[in-house]
Every structure is written in C-alpha cells, then in structure tokens.
Design a protein around this motif. Structure first.
Motif, PDB file in Angstrom:
ATOM      1  N   UNK A 108       3.310  54.435  77.492  1.00 25.46           N
ATOM      2  CA  UNK A 108       3.616  53.370  78.336  1.00 25.46           C
ATOM      3  C   UNK A 108       2.318  52.546  78.905  1.00 25.46           C
ATOM      4  N   UNK A 109       1.299  53.533  78.519  1.00 25.04           N
ATOM      5  CA  UNK A 109      -0.268  52.977  78.846  1.00 25.04           C
ATOM      6  C   UNK A 109      -0.587  51.861  77.798  1.00 25.04           C
ATOM      7  N   UNK A 110      -0.248  52.555  76.359  1.00 22.25           N
ATOM      8  CA  UNK A 110      -0.210  51.717  75.206  1.00 22.25           C
ATOM      9  C   UNK A 110       0.378  50.444  75.365  1.00 22.25           C
ATOM     10  N   UNK A 111       1.651  50.252  75.798  1.00 24.70           N
ATOM     11  CA  UNK A 111       2.629  49.137  75.909  1.00 24.70           C
ATOM     12  C   UNK A 111       1.706  48.085  76.844  1.00 24.70           C
ATOM     13  N   UNK A 112       1.426  48.723  78.058  1.00 20.67           N
ATOM     14  CA  UNK A 112       0.723  47.752  79.139  1.00 20.67           C
ATOM     15  C   UNK A 112      -0.382  47.244  78.456  1.00 20.67           C
ATOM     16  N   UNK A 113      -1.227  48.064  77.822  1.00 17.86           N
ATOM     17  CA  UNK A 113      -2.476  47.238  77.310  1.00 17.86           C
ATOM     18  C   UNK A 113      -2.154  46.259  76.285  1.00 17.86           C
ATOM     19  N   UNK A 114      -1.009  46.460  75.338  1.00 18.48           N
ATOM     20  CA  UNK A 114      -0.888  45.591  74.219  1.00 18.48           C
ATOM     21  C   UNK A 114      -0.393  44.220  74.930  1.00 18.48           C
ATOM     22  N   UNK A 168      -0.920  38.645  76.529  1.00 15.62           N
ATOM     23  CA  UNK A 168      -0.942  37.827  77.821  1.00 15.62           C
ATOM     24  C   UNK A 168      -2.115  36.879  77.721  1.00 15.62           C
ATOM     25  N   UNK A 169      -3.289  37.755  77.562  1.00 11.81           N
ATOM     26  CA  UNK A 169      -4.629  36.917  77.588  1.00 11.81           C
ATOM     27  C   UNK A 169      -4.717  36.024  76.296  1.00 11.81           C
TER      28      UNK A 169
END
Lengths: 80, 138
Positions: free
Chosen positions: A16-22, A27-28
């Motif tokens: 989940x954390x990896x998906x959020x970071x990606x 987005x950036x």
C-alpha cells in the motif's frame, strides 16, 4: 508451515505504501510536465519578440520620419 | 525504513522544484514581454510627439530630403536615449532562448540554473525601461 499473520500484514502495508508513493510521484511528474508545457510557448514567444526588438524600433523610427515628411510635402503641394 | 521517507522527500523536493522553476520562467516571460511591448508602444508614441513638435521648423525646409533630415535629426536624441535600454533587451534575448531550449528539452537542471539569470536580466531591463520612460530627453 504457515506464514505468521504479522508478516502478511506488514507485506500488505508495504505494498500500500509503495502504491501511495508511486501515485504521489506520478502526480508530481504530471504537474511538472503541465508546467513545462505552459512555459515552453511563453519562453518561445518572448525569445522571438526580443530577437526582433531593435528591428521593430528602427522600422518604426524610419516609418515615423517618412510619414511626417510625406505629410509636410503633401501640405506644401496643397498650399496648406 | 528510514531510507524510504528520505528518498520520498528528496524526490518530492526535486519534482516540486522543477515545476516551480518552469512556472517562474513562464510568468517571468509573460511579465517581461508585456514590459517590452509597453516600452515599444511608448517609444512609437513619443517619436510621433517629437516629430509633431518639430513639424513647424522642419516644414520650412525646401526639399523632401531636407525635411526628412530635419525630422531624423529631431528624433535622434530620443533614439540615442532609448538605445541603452534596447541593448539591455537585446542582451536578454539569448538567455531567454537558452531557457526555452532547456525547458523544451526537459533539461530541468539547466532550466533551473538559468532561472536566476533570466529573472535578473528581466528585472534589470524593467528598471531601465521605467527609468527611460520617466527621464528620457523631451
């Protein structure tokens, strides 16, 4: 041999954390690309405009003198 | 686990910085173009004012070349006074072109490096434009 529950939970959290970071990075990157696409034509327009600045000034000075001269000569011919 | 937040923070800072540099370059370009355009409009109007003031004396000249020379002499001091400002503008052109090429090539590092130079060049010329419009020879 079964995998402990905490290991599964930890792996799930890591994914989940990896998906959020990606998603955040994606987005950036989209923001950067949007800013870049806006900046390019603005900089090009300015660079083109500046490159012809002196040419426009000299052309206007020549045109202004010519117009004034033509006006005076016209008035002389017409006896104004 | 301490490495991941650091990497994320680094990436976010870089990406935000890149977007910000592009945005600042774009807005600087907009403002600078408007200022130079205003300068040119002002110059065109002042030329015509000066020529109108010179008309009574230039109209006494007999031939067209003499009248033209008289008018050219009348605006010569004005042209001399605006030339240093125009030189500043001409000097900024290659920097803006370099920034355009860097942004177009997605070279964020070069673009960010050029940003202070472009901003400083635009600010310097803007000051010269304002000073010229306030103090030019009338």
């Amino acid at each position: 041999m079964s995998i402990p529950v905490w290991v599964g939970t930890a792996l799930g959290l890591a994914v989940d954390l990896g998906k959020m970071v990606a998603a955040a990075i994606e987005g950036r990157m989209a923001d950067v690309e949007a800013s870049r696409l806006v900046a390019v034509p603005k900089l090009r327009a300015l660079a083109d405009f500046l490159a012809k600045h002196e040419e426009r000034e000299e052309a206007d000075a020549t045109a202004a003198v010519r117009e004034a001269t033509e006006e005076v000569m016209h008035e002389k011919r017409e006896g104004i | 686990m301490t490495g991941a937040p650091l990497i994320l923070a680094f990436l976010s800072t870089c990406l935000v910085g890149c977007a910000s540099a592009y945005q600042t370059l774009g807005s600087t370009a907009d403002t600078f173009l408007l200022r130079v355009d205003r300068f040119e409009v002002y110059n065109a109007a002042r030329r015509r004012e000066i020529l109108a003031e010179a008309k009574p004396s230039c109209a006494t000249k007999a031939t067209a070349p003499d009248v033209e020379a008289c008018f050219a002499a009348a605006i010569a001091p004005f042209e001399a006074s605006r030339r240093p400002v125009s030189a500043c503008i001409d000097g900024a052109a290659p920097l803006v072109r370099a920034a355009e090429k860097a942004v177009e090539a997605k070279d964020a590092k070069v673009a960010a490096g050029l940003l202070p130079e472009v901003a400083a060049g635009a600010a310097k010329c803007a000051l010269k434009i304002e000073a010229h419009m306030k103090t030019e020879v009338k």
